[in-house]
Write a protein that holds these residues in place. Structure first.
Motif, short mmCIF file in Angstrom:
data_model
loop_
_atom_site.label_atom_id
_atom_site.label_comp_id
_atom_site.label_asym_id
_atom_site.label_seq_id
_atom_site.Cartn_x
_atom_site.Cartn_y
_atom_site.Cartn_z
N TRP A 428 -15.43 39.75 67.82
CA TRP A 428 -15.45 40.45 66.54
C TRP A 428 -14.05 40.83 66.07
CZ3 TRP A 428 -17.35 41.00 62.11
CH2 TRP A 428 -16.94 42.06 61.30
N ILE A 527 -18.89 36.00 59.64
CA ILE A 527 -19.78 36.98 60.24
C ILE A 527 -21.02 36.33 60.84
CG2 ILE A 527 -21.34 38.90 59.70
CD1 ILE A 527 -19.22 39.93 57.76
N VAL A 577 -19.42 46.39 59.88
CA VAL A 577 -19.94 45.05 59.60
C VAL A 577 -20.76 45.05 58.32
CG1 VAL A 577 -21.46 43.22 60.43
CG2 VAL A 577 -19.92 44.37 62.03
#
Length: 657
Positions: A428, A527, A577
């Motif tokens: 991430w 993502i 996110v």
């Protein structure tokens, strides 16, 4: 480290005699306020040596210019050097030279491999970086330095006077030639205290940038009150006050004529209400407004943005020999082939000096006009330097062959880590850094380079990764290099369907917001780990493209259903996110006017807050590759995009929407 020759000086005097500050004949004001050393890019020994050589040349160039303000740009190795030096306008030439020497000596304390550093003194400011920062107004080193003594007399009165003096400087310095002003103000009934104050902006920033920087400095310097002196400094400006003189009386300027309220304070305007006096004041005020407008117009023309890095100052690109490139790529062999696209084929090459480069053969027609345009554009683009842009090292023209030579990226392109053999290997933190880095690179192209460059083909294939997985946008110059009829597809636009903004693909309406749309798509790809143009099908739903899937999950408040399953949920903050998914959707809004600028995207990404409630998202539009290539089959009725003036055919939008 290479040392500067001791002869570096600034020689042109501004004054015929030394000035005296409280009996002191000379004072370069080398009180150190803020040093900083940074390594944004890891350099091997050879590159570090060439960077240091360029740095020496840049410092020599600054010295040779013999000015209180100077910029320099050098590039002899893998990274360029941008350097800027500025003295306070009240310093003599001799003091300025001494301050420059002290700053160079101080900045040399940075370790080898440092590719960004700054030194801020009371009297001057020296900074260098491997990317162009000349127009940066505010930055991460906004700070204050306060004295340790409290001013004598009434604290409330002193604070009030200081705030008013600094407010005047904040609002009026941008209207004064040179972006600098020094004032001297007597504090009444306060033990004969005198306040000396000064404000200065870097001459390469815009008037609005100066205003923003001084506003920030004004707020920062408040923390010093009621101390007898204080300073605030940022990337593009400096502000200081003190009860002790730090400049000569003949350096002061009366800012009141520049003040908006100056005319309203004139006594003649309120005496007795005499009609003639009022009329005279109105006439004078009109003349003054006209005069100020003319001065501001002249000032805006004095340092136009283009002159900062104008055509005459552009560094010529390196011309490579065709035989050398042919040998470096082993005759452009298939084994050396790195990739192929609509603009040409890229090969890995090893030059005679051992340096590895990426060699791109372009497919272009030949004409005299094209030759001229190609050379002009390559000259321009080879001067585009940013840590998130692949650097163009040079070019080669031979017959109808046009070849570009770029720096080589060992980790190749982002798509291989999202969809290829390395799928699922990005964590991430790496994905976030890529999202932020691409936004910064586009911000530079759109807003920070001296002309606006629209990429037109932002996609994961054109995002390369360096050894530290930092992103670099590739092919940003091809949008300018290619003739108008040279495109990826047999359409009127240059780009890749699936990433292209609807208004550009359908109507040919091109703006930087087309890049913003493409950026929004790759944010969702990063993502999700899914290609935007591939259908996602399950047992309970028809096939959906990525943008449609993201929108449906957003509407249900199920953002995290989009996240790549290979990511460990413990590695990321769910709210962060969610916000980034919403930024991706914001960038793909149907109306270009609703999409943010890329600089606004950078701010949103770095903010700890979520999107503002005022940023109401509407359903984005997606161009389906199948529908455009199948001759516009399907419903030919029209669909008016929400909040958009454009009317778009539904046949251009996925039939599954």
């Amino acid at each position: 480290m290479l040392l500067l020759p001791p002869s570096i000086t600034l020689l042109i005097p501004l004054f015929t005699t030394f000035i005296s500050l409280n009996g002191v004949v000379s004072d370069p004001q080398t009180y150190l306020l803020n040093p900083g050393c940074f390594q944004y890019t890891r350099l091997d020994p050879a590159d570090a040596n060439s960077f240091n050589q360029s740095l020496n040349e840049a410092f020599q160039d600054l010295s040779n210019q013999n000015k209180h303000f100077a910029t320099a740009q050098q590039a002899t190795g893998a990274l360029p050097v941008f350097a800027l030096f500025q003295c306070r306008s009240y310093l003599s030439a001799a003091d300025c030279a001494n301050c420059f020497s002290a700053a160079v000596a101080q900045i040399r304390n940075c370790s080898a491999g440092t590719n960004a550093a700054r030194v801020i003194y009371d009297g001057c400011f020296l900074r260098y970086e491997s990317s162009n920062f000349f127009e940066q107004a505010t930055g991460s080193f906004n700070s204050a330095s306060c004295g340790n003594q409290t001013a004598e007399g009434s604290t409330a009165l002193f604070n009030s006077i200081i705030q008013q003096v600094l407010m005047n400087l904040q609002t009026e310095t941008t209207r004064i030639t040179g972006f600098s002003a020094a004032t001297k103000t007597q504090v009444p009934n306060n033990n004969n205290t005198t306040v000396y104050a000064y404000a200065q902006c870097t001459e390469t920033i815009s008037e609005s940038g100066c205003e923003d920087c001084l506003k920030q400095s004004y707020n920062t310097i408040q923390t010093c009150l009621p101390n007898s002196d204080g300073r605030a400094f940022d990337a593009g400006c400096f502000m200081r006050y003190s009860t002790t003189s730090f400049f000569a009386d003949n350096q002061t300027i009366n800012v009141r004529p520049f003040s908006k309220q100056g005319s309203s304070n004139k006594k003649g305007g309120i005496i007795g209400g005499v009609v003639g006096a009022v009329a005279l004041v109105l006439v004078l005020f009109s003349l003054f407004s006209w005069w100020r407008h003319v001065r501001r117009s002249k000032r805006s023309k004095r340092v136009p943005r283009g002159e900062i890095m104008g055509e005459s100052n552009l560094r010529a690109p390196l011309n490579y020999n065709y035989k050398e490139l042919k040998s470096a790529t082993k005759n452009f062999s298939e084994k050396n082939k790195l990739g192929e696209g609509g603009f040409g084929t890229v090969y890995k090459g090893t030059l005679k000096n051992g340096k590895t480069v990426a060699v791109k053969k372009l497919a272009m027609r030949q004409s005299n006009r094209m030759d001229e345009e190609f050379e002009s554009e390559v000259r321009l683009i080879s001067n585009v330097h940013h840590r998130n842009l692949v650097r163009l090292l040079g070019c080669c023209s031979k017959g109808n062959k046009r070849i570009l030579v770029y720096e080589y990226m060992k980790n190749t392109s982002l798509d291989r880590f999202l969809f290829g053999s390395n799928k699922g290997s990005l964590r991430w933190k790496q994905r976030y850094d890529i999202i932020l880095g691409v936004a910064r690179g586009l911000t530079y192209l759109h807003e920070e380079f001296h002309i606006c460059i629209i990429h037109r083909d932002i996609k994961t294939n054109n995002i390369l990764l360096d050894d530290d997985f930092q992103p670099k946008i590739a092919d940003f110059g091809l949008a300018r290099l290619l003739p108008g009829d040279q495109t990826h597809l047999s359409t009127r636009f240059a780009g890749t369907l699936g990433y292209t903004a609807p208004e550009y693909a359908i109507h040919g309406q091109l703006s930087e917001k087309a890049d913003t749309y493409s950026y929004g798509v790759i944010v969702l790809e990063i993502i999700s780990g899914q290609k935007s143009s591939e259908l996602k099908v399950d047992a309970h739903a028809d096939g959906e493209f990525l943008l449609q899937q993201a929108w449906k999950l957003y509407e249900k408040g199920m953002h995290l259903g989009l996240v790549d399953s290979t990511l460990d949920p413990n590695e990321y903050d769910s709210e962060e996110v969610k916000k980034i998914i919403e930024i991706g959707l914001l960038c793909t809004q149907a109306s270009p006017a609703i999409r943010p600028t890329m600089s606004e995207v950078v701010v949103l990404l770095q903010s700890k807050e979520g999107l503002s409630k005022n940023m109401r998202l509407t359903r984005p539009l997606y161009i389906d590759t199948d529908s455009i290539s199948s001759g516009f089959k399907g419903d030919t009725s029209t669909y008016s995009a929400s909040n958009s003036n454009a009317t778009i055919s539904t046949s251009m939008i996925s039939a599954r929407s």
